[in-house]
Motif scaffolding. Structure first.
Motif, PDB file in Angstrom:
ATOM      1  N   ASP A   1      18.274  -9.426 -10.949  1.00 47.88           N
ATOM      2  CA  ASP A   1      19.285 -10.080 -11.772  1.00 47.88           C
ATOM      3  C   ASP A   1      19.587  -9.232 -13.001  1.00 47.88           C
TER       4      ASP A   1
ATOM      5  N   CYS B   1      24.963 -14.499  -9.894  1.00 45.62           N
ATOM      6  CA  CYS B   1      25.394 -15.149  -8.663  1.00 45.62           C
ATOM      7  C   CYS B   1      26.726 -15.849  -8.881  1.00 45.62           C
TER       8      CYS B   1
ATOM      9  N   GLY C   1      26.999 -19.357 -10.093  1.00 46.12           N
ATOM     10  CA  GLY C   1      26.050 -19.860  -9.117  1.00 46.12           C
ATOM     11  C   GLY C   1      24.816 -20.507  -9.700  1.00 46.12           C
TER      12      GLY C   1
ATOM     13  N   ARG D   1      27.139  -8.208  -8.688  1.00 49.79           N
ATOM     14  CA  ARG D   1      26.745  -9.603  -8.529  1.00 49.79           C
ATOM     15  C   ARG D   1      26.754  -9.991  -7.046  1.00 49.79           C
ATOM     16  N   ILE D   2      26.103 -11.103  -6.733  1.00 48.90           N
ATOM     17  CA  ILE D   2      26.112 -11.651  -5.374  1.00 48.90           C
ATOM     18  C   ILE D   2      27.170 -12.742  -5.305  1.00 48.90           C
TER      19      ILE D   2
ATOM     20  N   ARG E   1      28.388 -15.861  -2.995  1.00 49.60           N
ATOM     21  CA  ARG E   1      27.970 -16.726  -1.890  1.00 49.60           C
ATOM     22  C   ARG E   1      29.151 -17.594  -1.475  1.00 49.60           C
TER      23      ARG E   1
ATOM     24  N   GLU F   1      17.798 -18.665  -0.902  1.00 51.33           N
ATOM     25  CA  GLU F   1      18.659 -18.269  -2.018  1.00 51.33           C
ATOM     26  C   GLU F   1      20.095 -18.718  -1.796  1.00 51.33           C
ATOM     27  N   TYR F   2      20.552 -18.646  -0.560  1.00 47.62           N
ATOM     28  CA  TYR F   2      21.929 -19.060  -0.287  1.00 47.62           C
ATOM     29  C   TYR F   2      22.124 -20.546  -0.603  1.00 47.62           C
TER      30      TYR F   2
ATOM     31  N   SER G   1      22.441 -22.152  -4.288  1.00 42.85           N
ATOM     32  CA  SER G   1      23.653 -22.109  -5.108  1.00 42.85           C
ATOM     33  C   SER G   1      24.937 -22.389  -4.342  1.00 42.85           C
TER      34      SER G   1
END
Length: 678
Positions: A141, A289, A334, A378-379, A381, A495-496, A499
């Motif tokens: 992060d 996120c 997220g 960043r991720i 989702r 993790e998915y 968020s």
């Protein structure tokens, strides 16, 4: 469509038809759908409606076959002749309007590979089955949620009012008031101010906390025999009559009426959406996120979309509880769930003019929403509406990771392999590949049903199990007991799901808990969109307050809304403070505080020393402090400011009520200037 083509003709075609959506976007960027390629016809293959034309394109220098419907002439040297004179054979009829339309056929190096019997080879992409993935391409992060307040005040000193103003496009509040005043003035009504606009919004939020249905009841001064609560008497307490409230609400405007664009029927709400996005981009720094999903503003009307005052585009989504109205595609943080960007879903022809429109719709939405955060690592989702290998490649090349569920968009994705693996509940299978330099993970995880994931980061090491609360009947058959069921899952899945539902929770708080759309009954479609966006602003303020403020950890949404409504109703935004006004704040508070003092007017009979006067003919009354000290009049008041008064021994700031001949004069004076000096 090019009619009567022959070898040697110069032709044009859209770049997406020649190269395909992904390669055209990589070559020409987000405007690929508007790029025309030029080339020369070198060969005709086949005859009749199915005939194809081999074209040598100028740039890029490649040869490929396309049907006539994908081509247009670059120049026309000859006048049109009869179709049979332009035909090379009697059975050729590539220009026939009755011929079935076909998709462009791209051969040679750009041709789509033939299907393979190996489930790990999909559309020419070689996937490799793996037992475990332990290396994570996402290296931690780098971002935490931050709000750019613009000062050094501690977060504990921020009120619910401060959080609301941070989420609301306050930088445009003066414009909103001016535009509303313009419309009010044209209708022969008194102009408004930013303070009054916020006050009207406060009344609307207050109506969601105590829903009476009939708005007249909020201004009632008579106690109802059917209610345990006293009459709200909002007019007497807060200095605004119902007629004025209804008037401002009716003409509330968030766009410049002098620059109305007839070609853009979304103009009444376009400015509010744009300023919403600008405010979030300028003041909110999201976590590592991001989440994409959709929200809905319900609107049912009998007017067809093509009428001037009708909703420009109505969408119907069966799966939604109230699935008729306006859809937003949105981006949220997220961790906190705070909305970051909105995009109204317009007609198909209008959406085709937006950036990235050459790509599949889900990929185009994703790129437009995430564009401000390109390169931030960043991720993102997403659900199945946005997830595909094309989206993963394009985000990966722009410095973002993608994690999402795959359902229908299975191009280059080993769906058949994952579906055919053997699973027990909690089991998973994975495969990896690299597409255009972007590493991919395909994961199948079995809960009650099989879920397929596509990710460009993450691991399959064991994560926290999914815990489900269940009930079962006890042995005596007369009671039930609680037990918990756990399902193991890999870290990527954990993790998915931590968020992925943030926007769904946000939608529930806005539509179910707050329900501003129900409190604000309207026949204007743009007011319904206003209500939805203002609901998002309130929910965002609540989510931020809950995440960042110590008092917010245990505060319920209803309590937050009630405090916010009271702060907005009694706000003094933009009202100058007189140097002759005595303040009850300390010198330090007076320097740091601006104009957010909330003055709450209550009947004198609510004070202990006047309880015996309840129900009496004259009621409780004292000399109005404003009348005596400012206007030099000896008038009685039945209300007092509970914010500034210090009963029972201290000063009681008595003021006249709305029902007096003086109307709101004394309340307004005290609200704007404080306690009058002797």
């Amino acid at each position: 469509m090019a009619k009567g083509l022959s070898v040697g003709d110069r032709v044009c075609a859209n770049a997406t038809k020649v190269l395909g959506a992904r390669k055209a976007t990589a070559e020409f960027g987000k405007q690929a759908s508007k790029v025309q390629l030029r080339g020369k016809v070198t060969e005709k293959v086949g005859a009749g409606p199915s005939a194809k034309w081999r074209v040598r394109w100028d740039k890029p220098e490649i040869d490929m076959l396309l049907n006539a419907r994908s081509l247009t002439r670059e120049t026309r040297d000859l006048e049109p002749e009869d179709d049979d004179m332009n035909s090379s054979s009697d059975d050729e009829d590539e220009s026939s309007d009755d011929a079935p339309e076909e998709n462009p056929v791209i051969e040679d190096t750009l041709a789509r590979p033939a299907p393979s019997d190996n489930p790990l080879i999909v559309d020419g992409i070689q996937w490799t089955a793996v037992d475990a993935i332990t290396a994570n391409h996402f290296d931690g992060d780098h971002h935490s949620m931050r709000i750019l307040w613009g000062d050094d005040a501690h977060i504990s000193s921020r009120s619910v009012y401060d959080f609301f103003l941070m989420m609301f496009p306050t930088h445009m509040l003066a414009d909103f008031a001016f535009w509303t005043s313009t419309v009010l003035k044209d209708a022969g009504q008194a102009e408004t101010s930013p303070q009054e606009v916020l006050k009207v919004l406060g009344f609307l939020y207050g109506m969601t906390v105590h829903p009476y249905g009939d708005r007249r009841k909020y201004w009632s001064v008579e106690n109802s025999e059917d209610s345990l609560l006293p009459a709200p008497a909002w007019g007497n307490r807060f200095g605004m009559g119902q007629r004025r409230f209804e008037t401002v609400l009716r003409y509330l405007t968030f766009h410049d009426p002098s620059t109305f664009n007839e070609s853009d029927r979304w103009h009444p709400v376009r400015t509010l959406v744009d300023t919403f996005n600008q405010r979030r981009l300028g003041k909110v720094r999201p976590s590592s996120c991001l989440v994409v999903d959709e929200s809905f503003a319900s609107w049912i009307s009998r007017k067809p979309d093509d009428m001037p005052d009708a909703l420009p585009h109505t969408q119907k989504i069966i799966r939604k509880p109230k699935g008729v109205g306006t859809e937003f595609k949105n981006l949220a943080d997220g961790v906190t769930g705070v909305m970051l960007r909105l995009e109204i879903q317009e007609k198909k022809s209008d959406m085709a003019d937006k950036d990235w429109s050459a790509l599949p719709a889900g990929t185009a939405w994703l790129l437009r929403l995430c564009e401000p955060y390109f390169g931030s690592h960043r991720i993102v989702r997403a659900d199945s509406a946005f997830t595909s290998t094309t989206a993963a490649v394009l985000l990966g090349k722009r410095g973002l990771f993608l994690q999402g569920i795959v359902k229908g968009a299975t191009k280059e994705f080993p769906a058949k392999y994952l579906d055919n693996c053997q699973y027990q509940r909690g089991d998973h299978h994975a495969a990896t590949a690299t597409i255009e330099g972007v590493p991919m993970i395909a994961l199948g995880w079995k809960d009650k049903t099989l879920k397929r994931f596509l990710s460009t980061c993450g691991t399959t090491v064991e994560g926290q199990p999914h815990t489900k609360k269940r009930y079962r009947v006890s042995e005596d058959g007369e009671s039930s007991e609680i037990f918990y069921k756990t399902v193991k899952r890999p870290k990527l899945v954990e993790e998915y799901f931590d968020s992925a539902s943030k926007i769904d929770v946000h939608n529930h708080l806005r539509q179910g808990s707050l329900a501003l759309e129900e409190a604000w009954g309207t026949r204007k479609w743009h007011h319904r969109v206003f209500a939805s966006i203002l609901g998002m602003v309130e929910v965002d303020a609540f989510l931020l307050y809950s995440a960042l403020h110590l008092d917010g950890k245990s505060m319920e949404h209803r309590t937050f809304t009630e405090r916010l409504a009271l702060s907005l109703i009694t706000n003094t935004y933009g009202v100058p403070v007189s140097p002759h006004t005595r303040s009850l704040r300390s010198p330090q508070q007076s320097e740091s505080a601006s104009t957010d003092t909330a003055h709450l007017f209550m009947p004198l009979t609510t004070l202990h020393q006047y309880e015996s006067k309840q129900g009496s003919a004259g009621g409780a009354r004292r000399k109005c402090l404003v009348c005596v000290r400012v206007f030099k009049e000896q008038n009685n008041g039945h209300y007092f400011c509970s914010t500034c008064s210090r009963p029972p021994e201290g000063l009681i700031v008595t003021v006249c009520g709305m029902s007096s001949d003086r109307g709101s004069r004394c309340m307004d004076w005290h609200r704007e200037r404080g306690i009058p000096e002797l």
